[in-house]
Design an enzyme around this catalytic site. Structure first.
Site, mmCIF file in Angstrom:
data_model
loop_
_atom_site.group_PDB
_atom_site.id
_atom_site.type_symbol
_atom_site.label_atom_id
_atom_site.label_comp_id
_atom_site.label_asym_id
_atom_site.label_seq_id
_atom_site.Cartn_x
_atom_site.Cartn_y
_atom_site.Cartn_z
ATOM 1 C CD GLU A 1 4.738 -6.651 4.530
ATOM 2 O OE1 GLU A 1 4.792 -5.845 3.582
ATOM 3 O OE2 GLU A 1 3.803 -6.652 5.356
ATOM 4 C CG HIS B 1 9.366 -4.545 2.039
ATOM 5 N ND1 HIS B 1 8.452 -3.927 1.202
ATOM 6 C CD2 HIS B 1 8.634 -5.159 2.989
ATOM 7 C CE1 HIS B 1 7.232 -4.153 1.645
ATOM 8 N NE2 HIS B 1 7.309 -4.900 2.725
ATOM 9 C CB CYS C 1 8.148 -2.004 -5.353
ATOM 10 S SG CYS C 1 8.986 -1.608 -3.800
#
Length: 444
Positions: A174, A250, A371
């Site tokens: 990721e 995350h 993000c």
């Protein structure tokens, strides 16, 4: 060697929408199928970039990806003209159509993992595009991410851009959302911390029970090998599986680091004491002391950290030796978080400033300030060698605001994804954008 950190924010695309596709991302699921405002989302992101650039922080952007993803739709049997493909998909598989229109590339923390030249064996900055294979709507992103990175960092004397890892569960990757670099300075050798959620080849290892762990140890180790990282300066830490099950999909939802500071929640890691010990020993090897800023559960419960995105923030080094924490407005709306931050700044922490931004369009879709950005530490020579058309300036800001005002809708409903005109609008907008950024052929 002198180096400067650039944050590459994702420019929100013209089809920004709320499809609620990310199981495990509480904010994304909470706003599924509600109307979005692509124009406002893009303008909010640009305002953040402009403000940080004006403060003297290194700021650039990554362009949005083309939408809808006709390659995905055609690969699963939808045929005919573009309009026919959209019509069929809307009738037969609306969720997959939503995947093809996913707005998720705006969160460039997932675009790649980045190691600066000070850390790599060959003295180049390395990028590995993240395969994002845990979710259908993201699994196709890596091809365009790598294409954009190669266009911006094309000088192979200074940069190496690697293709994504094999798209299998064992190498689920990721990107930078599960990677943190700690150091004495951006230009000196640092410690790269990879945080993983599960181990593919060890069934006895702890794992979450409710939500998926999106990063594997095996993927993290593979990226470190590709980047030529020194073993003594590479640390692998397991994320706490219990917090993954609380919506911490995350690591950047529960911890953020910069220079020698690690700002983290008490429950972030499976073995907090072991994680800190590894980091301290590795940092000692590069002449740095770990500044661990721990947020206790009694002060900020995990649920409040997730609701406010306290840790999905940016830590930015300032000229006075202190740091600014870039946070969304939601941090002031959750009482425990607001109170904690007030005390943090007042108590003489290395964090002496809070910078607030309205990012509600992104926040409602499950992504905060961290993000939205990919961190890239560059020497002066590397900064000069990268493509300059994506570096945020006042002139570029005004150019992009005018472009957004020209091409973006201010309301997008789920049903609009079936409209062939939307696909045409997006294509025309991105065609013009590639010229504005000096990246012709980016979407070819």
């Amino acid at each position: 060697m002198s180096a400067r950190e650039f944050n590459f924010d994702g420019l929100v695309g013209p089809s920004h929408n709320y499809a609620g596709l990310s199981f495990g991302n509480v904010a994304s699921f909470s706003n599924v199928k509600s109307a979005s405002n692509p124009k406002l989302a893009a303008l909010q992101g640009l305002a953040k970039m402009r403000a940080l650039a004006a403060r003297g922080f290194g700021q650039a952007l990554l362009p949005p990806q083309d939408r809808p993803n006709f390659r995905l739709l055609r690969s699963i049997g939808f045929t005919g003209s573009d309009a026919e493909v959209l019509s069929k998909a809307a009738k037969e598989a609306p969720v997959i159509l939503a995947c093809a229109y996913s707005a998720s590339p705006m969160w460039t923390a997932n675009a790649a993992t980045v190691s600066p030249s000070a850390d790599s064996a060959d003295g180049r900055a390395h990028f590995t595009a993240a395969n994002l294979n845990n979710k259908l709507h993201r699994a196709f992103e890596h091809e365009q991410s790598a294409r954009a990175l190669r266009a911006i960092f094309k000088d192979d004397k200074h940069f190496a851009v690697h293709a994504a890892l094999p798209g299998t569960p064992a190498f689920s990757d990721e990107g930078a959302a599960n990677h943190t670099r700690l150091c004495k300075s951006h230009g000196s050798a640092g410690v790269e911390m990879f945080v993983y959620g599960r181990t593919e080849f060890d069934a006895s290892a702890p794992a979450p029970k409710k939500y998926p762990a999106r990063q594997t140890l095996e993927a993290s180790q593979a990226v470190a090998r590709l980047h030529g990282l020194a073993a003594e300066r590479t640390v692998y830490i397991q994320q706490n599986p219990d917090v993954i099950d609380q919506g911490v999909f995350h690591n950047d939802v529960i911890a953020v680091g910069n220079a020698n500071a690690l700002f983290y929640h008490e429950q972030a890691f499976a073995d907090e004491a072991g994680a800190l010990d590894q980091l301290r020993r590795a940092l000692d090897g590069v002449g740095a002391d770990l500044n661990a800023i721990r947020v206790d559960t009694t002060r900020v419960p995990v649920a409040d950290a997730v609701a406010s995105y306290l840790f999905n923030s940016q830590l930015l080094s300032k000229d006075n030796g202190k740091m600014a924490l870039v946070i969304p407005h939601e941090c002031q709306e959750v009482s425990s978080v607001a109170a904690y931050l007030q005390d943090l700044v007042a108590d003489g922490s290395v964090i002496d400033e809070l910078i607030h931004f309205d990012l509600r369009q992104s926040m409602r879709n499950g992504g905060g300030p961290a993000c939205l950005r990919l961190r890239v530490a560059l020497t002066d020579a590397e900064a000069a060698a990268m493509h300059q058309g994506v570096v945020m300036t006042e002139a570029l800001y005004h150019t992009l605001v005018a472009w957004v005002e020209k091409h973006y809708r201010d309301r997008l409903e789920p049903a609009d994804l079936a409209d062939p005109q939307l696909a045409i609008e997006v294509h025309n907008a991105l065609d013009e954008l590639s010229r504005l950024l000096g990246l012709p052929g980016l979407y070819a």
